[in-house]
Design an enzyme around this catalytic site. Structure first.
Site, short mmCIF file in Angstrom:
data_model
loop_
_atom_site.label_atom_id
_atom_site.label_comp_id
_atom_site.label_asym_id
_atom_site.label_seq_id
_atom_site.Cartn_x
_atom_site.Cartn_y
_atom_site.Cartn_z
N GLY A 286 -11.63 -3.69 3.31
CA GLY A 286 -11.20 -3.80 1.92
C GLY A 286 -12.15 -3.21 0.91
O GLY A 286 -11.97 -3.38 -0.29
N CYS A 399 14.98 11.18 -4.86
CA CYS A 399 16.03 10.70 -5.75
C CYS A 399 15.73 9.28 -6.22
O CYS A 399 16.47 8.34 -5.91
CB CYS A 399 17.37 10.77 -5.04
SG CYS A 399 17.71 12.44 -4.50
C1 LIG Z 1 -6.22 -3.42 6.25
C2 LIG Z 1 -7.28 -4.08 6.97
C3 LIG Z 1 -8.56 -3.52 6.98
C4 LIG Z 1 -8.92 -2.27 6.23
O1 LIG Z 1 -8.71 -2.35 4.87
P1 LIG Z 1 -9.31 -1.18 3.94
O2 LIG Z 1 -8.88 -1.57 2.57
O3 LIG Z 1 -8.67 0.09 4.39
O4 LIG Z 1 -10.77 -1.16 4.14
C5 LIG Z 1 -9.53 -4.15 7.73
N1 LIG Z 1 -9.26 -5.27 8.43
C6 LIG Z 1 -8.04 -5.83 8.45
C7 LIG Z 1 -7.82 -7.04 9.25
C8 LIG Z 1 -7.01 -5.27 7.72
O5 LIG Z 1 -5.80 -5.83 7.73
#
Ligand SMILES: *Cc1c(COP(=O)(O)O)cnc(C)c1O
Length: 471
Positions: A286, A399
């Protein structure tokens, strides 16, 4: 930033969103290093070059829309994350951001591990040569077949997400005669988006098992503690750690701090109840990137130092040995490494409002703007221009009024049909979320490096579409 779903109808008269830059950049030809990949430069003739290749040549050879993936940039980000966390931690690249066999090979070479969350992603990971013990399987509803495929392949960990799944994974591992390492995904009551996180007493979402109330959940309450009890009773499962993932596009570590506090609290409870110190914790992914020059993400080095210190401090407080830490960046590895090159088809000026610039892709190759009002920037890249700024909205050819690629951007006022535009920072969640709406053909991904270009995912063809349509 608005998080609303895209409006069903057109938004005729809205103005620039609050907090958005209202003044055009001083130089429309400048490629802001915060959003472009490391090898992106203007050629002397004024066009964009990435990986030592002019995008005009790439467009000529491979057509548009086109994802241009800067291999040197991707590898350097892998190394930056790897080096920042060091040998006593693991970096798992989240494959859902973008996955192909070439990318898996680069990850393997650069020392990253890999998260997958479906049988398809697992198949690509294995085909690309990632050692199975470096793969983790995620997901809130893994099928029986996916679990079996993963255990048979020998994946290093499966992240358990529900009570039913504990039984399923244990059963399959038992039948295959394996002892499967697992983590339990917990919801820590923190949700993070960009600059803020929200602490919620009860996390209302589909992922994970709730820790229960309070910052140190009492060992008797909470689904997570119960999940631990159940997993520990099953011989075919080896509980190695606790997993938490709090959100996406996060810019500071305060949300991780709360998450680490609660995860370590659970580790302490497990020690007290079972006399067992689990060896791993995973704080998820994240980590944010710059989509526009206004975004200011921290460097991997600073994030790593901060997360490690948080975990150390929490463990010291709980009297626990510091477990092995893992993190799972997806966007922060691949996001900045690619741009999407489009050709301009029409330019429509709405007097007193803005100019709509239509390109030859749209929500089929970048659904993020329509899906969650994601912001991007855009530049004219087939030439430099001395024309003044024009408030523009770059839209696709689908569209839907919501088919917007870049909601508000300044482009030179002489942008015309045939000009190439490029949107930077489209490496994550664009090709991987691409779709065939209007029977669009999903664009190719071309990797560029040191003056060479190589297709790593080819463009779809009408034959591909018709092959699925069995008549
Ligand atoms: C989506 C996700 C990530 C990666 O998220 P990013 O925003 O791309 O870094 C890592 N771990 C889990 C469990 C996720 O669902």
């Amino acid at each position: 930033m608005s998080r609303s779903a895209h409006p069903a109808g057109p938004r005729y008269a809205d103005v620039l969103p609050e907090g958005h830059y209202t003044a055009p950049p001083a130089d429309l030809n400048e490629l802001d290093a915060r959003v472009w990949s490391k090898t992106a430069v203007r050629t002397p003739a004024g066009s964009l070059s990435v990986g030592g290749i002019d995008v005009k040549d790439l467009a000529e050879e491979f057509g548009t829309p086109l994802f241009v993936l800067d291999e040197a940039d991707f590898r350097s980000r892998c190394r930056a994350w790897r080096d920042a966390f060091g040998d006593d931690a693991d970096v798992f690249y989240a494959g859902k951001a973008f996955l192909s066999r070439a990318v898996v090979r680069w990850l393997t070479e650069e020392g990253l591990n890999l998260d997958v969350c479906s049988g398809g992603e697992l198949a690509v990971a294995l085909a690309g040569g990632m050692p199975p013990e470096r793969i983790a399987l995620h997901g809130n509803n893994k099928s029986y077949a996916e679990i079996e495929q993963a255990i048979e392949a020998g994946v290093g960990r499966i992240v358990l997400d529900s009570f039913q799944e504990i039984v399923r994974v244990a059963h399959i591992a038992d039948r295959l005669g394996r002892r499967q390492p697992v983590q339990i995904r917990v919801t820590v009551g923190v949700e993070a988006h960009t600059h803020e996180f929200i602490a919620t007493a009860h996390e209302d979402q589909k992922f994970g098992l709730a820790l229960g109330g309070g910052s140190h959940p009492d060992a008797g309450g909470g689904q997570a503690a119960e999940a631990v009890r159940r997993v520990l009773k099953l011989d075919s499962l080896e509980l190695v750690g606790i997993h938490s993932h709090i959100g996406s596009q996060i810019f500071d570590t305060s949300g991780f701090e709360v998450a680490a506090h609660r995860v370590v609290g659970l580790l302490a409870d497990i020690r007290d109840e079972h006399g067992l110190e689990l060896p791993e914790i995973d704080l998820g992914g994240g980590l944010g990137i710059a989509y526009t020059p206004e975004d200011d993400p921290s460097e991997p080095h600073d994030i790593a130092a901060s997360l490690r210190e948080i975990v150390r401090r929490e463990c010291r407080g709980a009297g626990l040995a510091v477990p092995r830490l893992s993190v799972e960046p997806g966007r922060a590895v691949v996001g900045p490494s690619a741009c999407t090159v489009y050709e301009t088809g029409t330019v429509k000026e709405l007097q007193g409002l803005r100019t709509y610039v239509s390109v030859d892709g749209g929500m089929s190759d970048n659904v993020r703007t329509a899906l969650y009002d994601a912001e991007y920037s855009v530049s004219l890249v087939s030439r430099a221009s001395t024309a003044g700024p024009m408030l523009s909205r770059v839209v696709g050819k689908h569209c839907e009024s919501g088919d917007i690629v870049v909601r508000d951007a300044f482009l030179p006022s002489d942008v015309a049909p045939g000009d190439l535009l490029a949107v930077p920072a489209t490496g994550a969640y664009c090709r991987s979320m691409a779709n065939n709406y209007n029977h669009a053909l999903r664009p190719p991904v071309v990797a560029v490096r040191d003056g060479g270009a190589r297709v790593i995912v080819r463009r779809e063809t009408e034959e591909d579409l018709l092959r699925l349509d069995v008549g």
